[in-house]
Design a protein around this motif. Sequence first.
Motif, PDB file in Angstrom:
ATOM      1  N   LEU A   5      24.758 -70.724 -64.005  1.00  0.00           N
ATOM      2  CA  LEU A   5      23.701 -70.667 -63.333  1.00  0.00           C
ATOM      3  C   LEU A   5      22.450 -71.489 -63.887  1.00  0.00           C
ATOM      4  CD1 LEU A   5      23.585 -66.687 -63.137  1.00  0.00           C
ATOM      5  CD2 LEU A   5      23.991 -68.298 -61.182  1.00  0.00           C
ATOM      6  N   LEU A   6      22.377 -71.598 -65.094  1.00  0.00           N
ATOM      7  CA  LEU A   6      21.291 -72.654 -65.760  1.00  0.00           C
ATOM      8  C   LEU A   6      21.528 -74.073 -65.378  1.00  0.00           C
ATOM      9  CD1 LEU A   6      20.723 -71.112 -69.342  1.00  0.00           C
ATOM     10  CD2 LEU A   6      18.911 -71.030 -67.404  1.00  0.00           C
ATOM     11  N   GLN A   7      22.781 -74.361 -65.231  1.00  0.00           N
ATOM     12  CA  GLN A   7      23.210 -75.818 -64.796  1.00  0.00           C
ATOM     13  C   GLN A   7      23.045 -75.894 -63.481  1.00  0.00           C
ATOM     14  OE1 GLN A   7      27.401 -76.523 -65.338  1.00  0.00           O
ATOM     15  NE2 GLN A   7      27.040 -78.643 -65.648  1.00  0.00           N
ATOM     16  N   VAL A   8      22.979 -75.086 -62.571  1.00  0.00           N
ATOM     17  CA  VAL A   8      22.839 -75.128 -61.156  1.00  0.00           C
ATOM     18  C   VAL A   8      21.329 -75.288 -60.839  1.00  0.00           C
ATOM     19  CG1 VAL A   8      22.880 -73.876 -59.017  1.00  0.00           C
ATOM     20  CG2 VAL A   8      24.972 -74.021 -60.221  1.00  0.00           C
ATOM     21  N   ALA A   9      20.548 -74.169 -61.531  1.00  0.00           N
ATOM     22  CA  ALA A   9      19.183 -74.209 -61.456  1.00  0.00           C
ATOM     23  C   ALA A   9      18.535 -75.454 -62.024  1.00  0.00           C
ATOM     24  CB  ALA A   9      18.347 -72.950 -62.155  1.00  0.00           C
ATOM     25  N   VAL A  10      18.834 -75.880 -63.115  1.00  0.00           N
ATOM     26  CA  VAL A  10      18.133 -77.086 -63.748  1.00  0.00           C
ATOM     27  C   VAL A  10      18.746 -78.250 -63.311  1.00  0.00           C
ATOM     28  CG1 VAL A  10      17.801 -78.272 -65.785  1.00  0.00           C
ATOM     29  CG2 VAL A  10      17.602 -75.741 -65.823  1.00  0.00           C
ATOM     30  N   GLY A  11      20.088 -78.453 -63.144  1.00  0.00           N
ATOM     31  CA  GLY A  11      20.547 -79.594 -62.494  1.00  0.00           C
ATOM     32  C   GLY A  11      20.274 -80.022 -61.065  1.00  0.00           C
ATOM     33  N   GLY A  12      20.192 -78.957 -60.578  1.00  0.00           N
ATOM     34  CA  GLY A  12      19.766 -78.819 -58.937  1.00  0.00           C
ATOM     35  C   GLY A  12      18.468 -78.986 -58.459  1.00  0.00           C
ATOM     36  N   PHE A  13      17.657 -78.902 -59.742  1.00  0.00           N
ATOM     37  CA  PHE A  13      16.270 -78.648 -59.262  1.00  0.00           C
ATOM     38  C   PHE A  13      15.615 -79.648 -58.501  1.00  0.00           C
ATOM     39  CE2 PHE A  13      11.830 -79.762 -60.656  1.00  0.00           C
ATOM     40  CZ  PHE A  13      11.245 -78.556 -60.135  1.00  0.00           C
TER      41      PHE A  13
ATOM     42  N   TRP B  75      17.260 -81.631 -56.419  1.00  0.00           N
ATOM     43  CA  TRP B  75      17.813 -81.319 -54.918  1.00  0.00           C
ATOM     44  C   TRP B  75      17.144 -80.402 -54.352  1.00  0.00           C
ATOM     45  CZ3 TRP B  75      19.643 -85.827 -53.764  1.00  0.00           C
ATOM     46  CH2 TRP B  75      20.453 -86.638 -54.698  1.00  0.00           C
ATOM     47  N   TRP B  76      16.732 -79.292 -55.035  1.00  0.00           N
ATOM     48  CA  TRP B  76      16.047 -78.146 -54.502  1.00  0.00           C
ATOM     49  C   TRP B  76      14.276 -78.765 -53.891  1.00  0.00           C
ATOM     50  CZ3 TRP B  76      18.678 -74.420 -52.538  1.00  0.00           C
ATOM     51  CH2 TRP B  76      19.677 -73.915 -53.014  1.00  0.00           C
ATOM     52  N   ALA B  77      13.756 -79.487 -55.032  1.00  0.00           N
ATOM     53  CA  ALA B  77      12.680 -79.924 -54.782  1.00  0.00           C
ATOM     54  C   ALA B  77      12.625 -80.759 -53.604  1.00  0.00           C
ATOM     55  CB  ALA B  77      12.064 -80.701 -56.024  1.00  0.00           C
ATOM     56  N   ALA B  78      13.548 -81.644 -53.348  1.00  0.00           N
ATOM     57  CA  ALA B  78      13.628 -82.788 -52.234  1.00  0.00           C
ATOM     58  C   ALA B  78      13.807 -82.020 -51.018  1.00  0.00           C
ATOM     59  CB  ALA B  78      14.771 -83.724 -52.606  1.00  0.00           C
TER      60      ALA B  78
ATOM     61  N   SER C  12      12.875 -78.843 -50.284  1.00  0.00           N
ATOM     62  CA  SER C  12      11.554 -77.986 -50.074  1.00  0.00           C
ATOM     63  C   SER C  12      10.718 -79.064 -49.377  1.00  0.00           C
ATOM     64  CB  SER C  12      11.149 -77.600 -51.269  1.00  0.00           C
ATOM     65  OG  SER C  12      12.375 -76.492 -51.913  1.00  0.00           O
ATOM     66  N   VAL C  13      10.548 -80.136 -50.029  1.00  0.00           N
ATOM     67  CA  VAL C  13       9.538 -81.294 -49.395  1.00  0.00           C
ATOM     68  C   VAL C  13      10.071 -81.554 -47.771  1.00  0.00           C
ATOM     69  CG1 VAL C  13       8.531 -83.702 -49.385  1.00  0.00           C
ATOM     70  CG2 VAL C  13       9.036 -82.037 -51.606  1.00  0.00           C
ATOM     71  N   LEU C  14      11.126 -81.633 -47.445  1.00  0.00           N
ATOM     72  CA  LEU C  14      11.775 -82.007 -46.164  1.00  0.00           C
ATOM     73  C   LEU C  14      11.630 -80.672 -45.370  1.00  0.00           C
ATOM     74  CD1 LEU C  14      15.294 -84.244 -46.938  1.00  0.00           C
ATOM     75  CD2 LEU C  14      13.034 -84.977 -45.993  1.00  0.00           C
ATOM     76  N   VAL C  15      11.759 -79.780 -45.653  1.00  0.00           N
ATOM     77  CA  VAL C  15      11.678 -78.638 -44.767  1.00  0.00           C
ATOM     78  C   VAL C  15      10.127 -78.404 -44.605  1.00  0.00           C
ATOM     79  CG1 VAL C  15      11.750 -76.083 -44.888  1.00  0.00           C
ATOM     80  CG2 VAL C  15      13.573 -77.398 -45.589  1.00  0.00           C
ATOM     81  N   LEU C  16       9.352 -78.428 -45.572  1.00  0.00           N
ATOM     82  CA  LEU C  16       7.600 -78.265 -45.349  1.00  0.00           C
ATOM     83  C   LEU C  16       7.372 -79.413 -44.517  1.00  0.00           C
ATOM     84  CD1 LEU C  16       6.410 -77.604 -48.918  1.00  0.00           C
ATOM     85  CD2 LEU C  16       6.590 -75.906 -47.155  1.00  0.00           C
ATOM     86  N   ALA C  17       7.835 -80.717 -44.661  1.00  0.00           N
ATOM     87  CA  ALA C  17       7.403 -81.721 -43.822  1.00  0.00           C
ATOM     88  C   ALA C  17       7.708 -81.547 -42.357  1.00  0.00           C
ATOM     89  CB  ALA C  17       7.819 -83.124 -44.457  1.00  0.00           C
ATOM     90  N   LEU C  18       8.908 -80.959 -41.967  1.00  0.00           N
ATOM     91  CA  LEU C  18       9.645 -80.561 -40.764  1.00  0.00           C
ATOM     92  C   LEU C  18       8.852 -79.613 -40.428  1.00  0.00           C
ATOM     93  CD1 LEU C  18      11.563 -81.382 -38.691  1.00  0.00           C
ATOM     94  CD2 LEU C  18      13.123 -79.741 -39.760  1.00  0.00           C
ATOM     95  N   VAL C  19       8.359 -78.605 -40.856  1.00  0.00           N
ATOM     96  CA  VAL C  19       7.385 -77.564 -40.177  1.00  0.00           C
ATOM     97  C   VAL C  19       6.209 -77.708 -39.749  1.00  0.00           C
ATOM     98  CG1 VAL C  19       6.374 -75.122 -40.938  1.00  0.00           C
ATOM     99  CG2 VAL C  19       8.712 -75.760 -41.425  1.00  0.00           C
ATOM    100  N   ARG C  20       5.651 -78.765 -40.955  1.00  0.00           N
ATOM    101  CA  ARG C  20       4.231 -79.318 -40.525  1.00  0.00           C
ATOM    102  C   ARG C  20       4.364 -80.105 -39.347  1.00  0.00           C
ATOM    103  NH1 ARG C  20       1.220 -80.889 -46.189  1.00  0.00           N
ATOM    104  NH2 ARG C  20       1.150 -78.657 -46.807  1.00  0.00           N
ATOM    105  N   TYR C  21       5.346 -80.990 -38.893  1.00  0.00           N
ATOM    106  CA  TYR C  21       5.516 -81.836 -38.041  1.00  0.00           C
ATOM    107  C   TYR C  21       5.620 -80.947 -36.620  1.00  0.00           C
ATOM    108  CZ  TYR C  21       7.734 -85.084 -34.603  1.00  0.00           C
ATOM    109  OH  TYR C  21       8.030 -85.947 -33.481  1.00  0.00           O
ATOM    110  N   LEU C  22       6.502 -80.027 -36.732  1.00  0.00           N
ATOM    111  CA  LEU C  22       6.570 -79.449 -35.488  1.00  0.00           C
ATOM    112  C   LEU C  22       5.446 -78.441 -35.171  1.00  0.00           C
ATOM    113  CD1 LEU C  22      10.217 -77.934 -36.278  1.00  0.00           C
ATOM    114  CD2 LEU C  22       9.563 -79.413 -34.634  1.00  0.00           C
ATOM    115  N   ARG C  23       4.548 -78.051 -36.144  1.00  0.00           N
ATOM    116  CA  ARG C  23       3.318 -77.216 -35.604  1.00  0.00           C
ATOM    117  C   ARG C  23       2.364 -77.983 -35.228  1.00  0.00           C
ATOM    118  NH1 ARG C  23       2.299 -73.277 -41.027  1.00  0.00           N
ATOM    119  NH2 ARG C  23       3.908 -71.886 -40.376  1.00  0.00           N
TER     120      ARG C  23
END
Length: 190
Positions: free
Chosen positions: A155-163, A165-168, A170-181
Amino acid sequence: APPMQANLTLRVRTDRLSAVLNQLRDLGNVRAETTSGEDVTMQVVDLEARLKNETRVETELLALLDKRPDAPLNDILTVRSRVGEVRGEIERLVAQRQRLSHLTSLATVLVIIRSPDDAPALPEPPKGFTDHLADSLGGAWHAGVTVLVDSVAWLLQVAVGGFIWWAALSVLVLALVRYLRRRPVSASTS
């Protein structure tokens, strides 16, 4: 099984040291032997000189107190305080002399006894039901703890190692939501 070993520390009178070492040598095969010593002669000479000097100072201070019984109280208290300090130093020096005397009269022998490398291993006694049950429970406990630690590590490896990718993501989803709004809604005509 690793070879068995025992360590013994012996305090031996110096006049018996040679005989004791010879008796110990007869008990088995000696693999290594080291002898060392420390000459404390200068320490004893220095100690005796300091003790003699402090005793002389104490005698002089006590004689000074006897010669001047009519001295001011402050002077008497100062001399008595100094006598107490000198007496304390004398007692400390006497204790050091006794310790050195004790050290020079006794030798320390460290004996390390090991089983021979080619000695047959002792057979294990047969296990009964309770021993088998205890071993099984111990094995199950160890396996359970190992699975728990491995799971937490994953679990720590997924959370830390995937951080990253999770951050990237999240940025893409936020950008898509703003664009659609912000995109103007086109009116459909019928």
